[in-house]
Design an enzyme around this catalytic site. Sequence first.
Site, short mmCIF file in Angstrom:
data_model
loop_
_atom_site.label_atom_id
_atom_site.label_comp_id
_atom_site.label_asym_id
_atom_site.label_seq_id
_atom_site.Cartn_x
_atom_site.Cartn_y
_atom_site.Cartn_z
N LYS A 120 0.81 -1.22 0.00
CA LYS A 120 0.00 0.00 0.00
C LYS A 120 0.84 1.26 0.00
O LYS A 120 0.41 2.30 -0.52
CB LYS A 120 -0.94 0.02 1.22
CG LYS A 120 -2.11 -0.93 1.10
CD LYS A 120 -3.14 -0.68 2.19
CE LYS A 120 -4.37 -1.54 2.03
NZ LYS A 120 -5.33 -1.34 3.13
N LYS A 204 -7.26 -10.91 -7.71
CA LYS A 204 -8.44 -10.83 -6.85
C LYS A 204 -9.47 -9.85 -7.39
O LYS A 204 -9.09 -8.81 -7.93
CB LYS A 204 -7.99 -10.32 -5.46
CG LYS A 204 -8.23 -11.31 -4.34
CD LYS A 204 -7.71 -10.78 -3.03
CE LYS A 204 -8.81 -10.14 -2.20
NZ LYS A 204 -8.44 -9.90 -0.81
N LYS A 207 -12.08 -3.60 -5.62
CA LYS A 207 -12.73 -2.31 -5.88
C LYS A 207 -11.79 -1.37 -6.60
O LYS A 207 -12.22 -0.39 -7.20
CB LYS A 207 -13.21 -1.68 -4.57
CG LYS A 207 -12.07 -1.32 -3.65
CD LYS A 207 -12.48 -0.49 -2.48
CE LYS A 207 -11.26 -0.28 -1.58
NZ LYS A 207 -11.45 0.53 -0.45
#
Length: 341
Positions: A120, A204, A207
Amino acid sequence: MTQSANRNRVLSGMQPTNTLHLGNYLGALKNWVRMQDAMECLYCVVDMHAITQDVGYAHAESLTAATRGVTAAYIAAGIDPKKSPIFNQSQVPEHAELAWIFNCVARVGWLDRMTQFKEKSGKHKERASVGLYTYPVLMAADILVYKATHVPVGEDQKQHLELARDIAQKFNNDFSVPDFFPLPEPVITGPATRVMSLRDGTKKMSKSDESDFSRINLTDDADTIAQKIRKARTDPAPLPTSKKEMEGRPEAENLINIFAGLSGHSIEQVMADYGGQSFSAFKNALSELAVATLSPLAAEMRRLTGDPAEIDNILRAGAEKARAIAGPIVAEVKRNVGFVA
Ligand code: TRP
């Protein structure tokens, strides 16, 4: 042994986001609903984790809406707030209090190993917020503030659960309270815990994927769901009839997994029913099933988000129940630490 160590309790949480998708439903919510009947459960909307990357006035408004939206999704999926408290993290100040103490228990070396922070924070970790760095410590507090023993999470959260166990263990050792915190276990269940992108079976469903065709959003209407499934990537061979035939065919595996997750059938059963058939026939069946399952859920979410005051009442009531559990635990932690009350 203290009463805490042998009593089962489930805690899980999801970040508030305005784009909940099929992966959140099959991978998390469906299992949470099932667990309600087996154990005492608490379900949190982790709004404090939601400001670790984006923060500021522009984010604030969407955060409020997302918190209510995710709460609506919990309820629409079947979590009963009378049985299992539903609350947002920021309304239970004990999470933050315990997180601070855990910040002083956890070691920098432990956090430096966290792969999610590395992903991240990207290339410039010095520009990431301090909150993003200690994210897993807050997560440990989310769990241990209730002495939860079982935590349904996705594979990607296993490392954070290990950290929570390390923190619990070190706290117990350092304060000489051997069974004070239980060592929480991840629960990874269900055939479709890992729902993959409809465009790339090795990634995966997410969003943050640029392509909306990669995911089925819980708010998509029937036509959109059908269109996304029709356009989902496949390979030229017919549906596999065995796990062996499924190898190396991530898109086929993903669609079969999704069918299994939505129908409640095993993967073997789905292959027995559809193996050898063309993808177009299977996609028709899958799209009917997805629409039949998700349309009522979307309608219920719309109904609930239409009355924000009612959602806020549910969150407040949930927070009150959560605090009744967390309060005495944090009070005992503070005594152990030596804080004057
Ligand atoms: N980190 C989790 C995720 O991204 C969300 C989360 C925060 C969580 N606190 C938690 C999950 C406590 C389980 C228990 O999925």
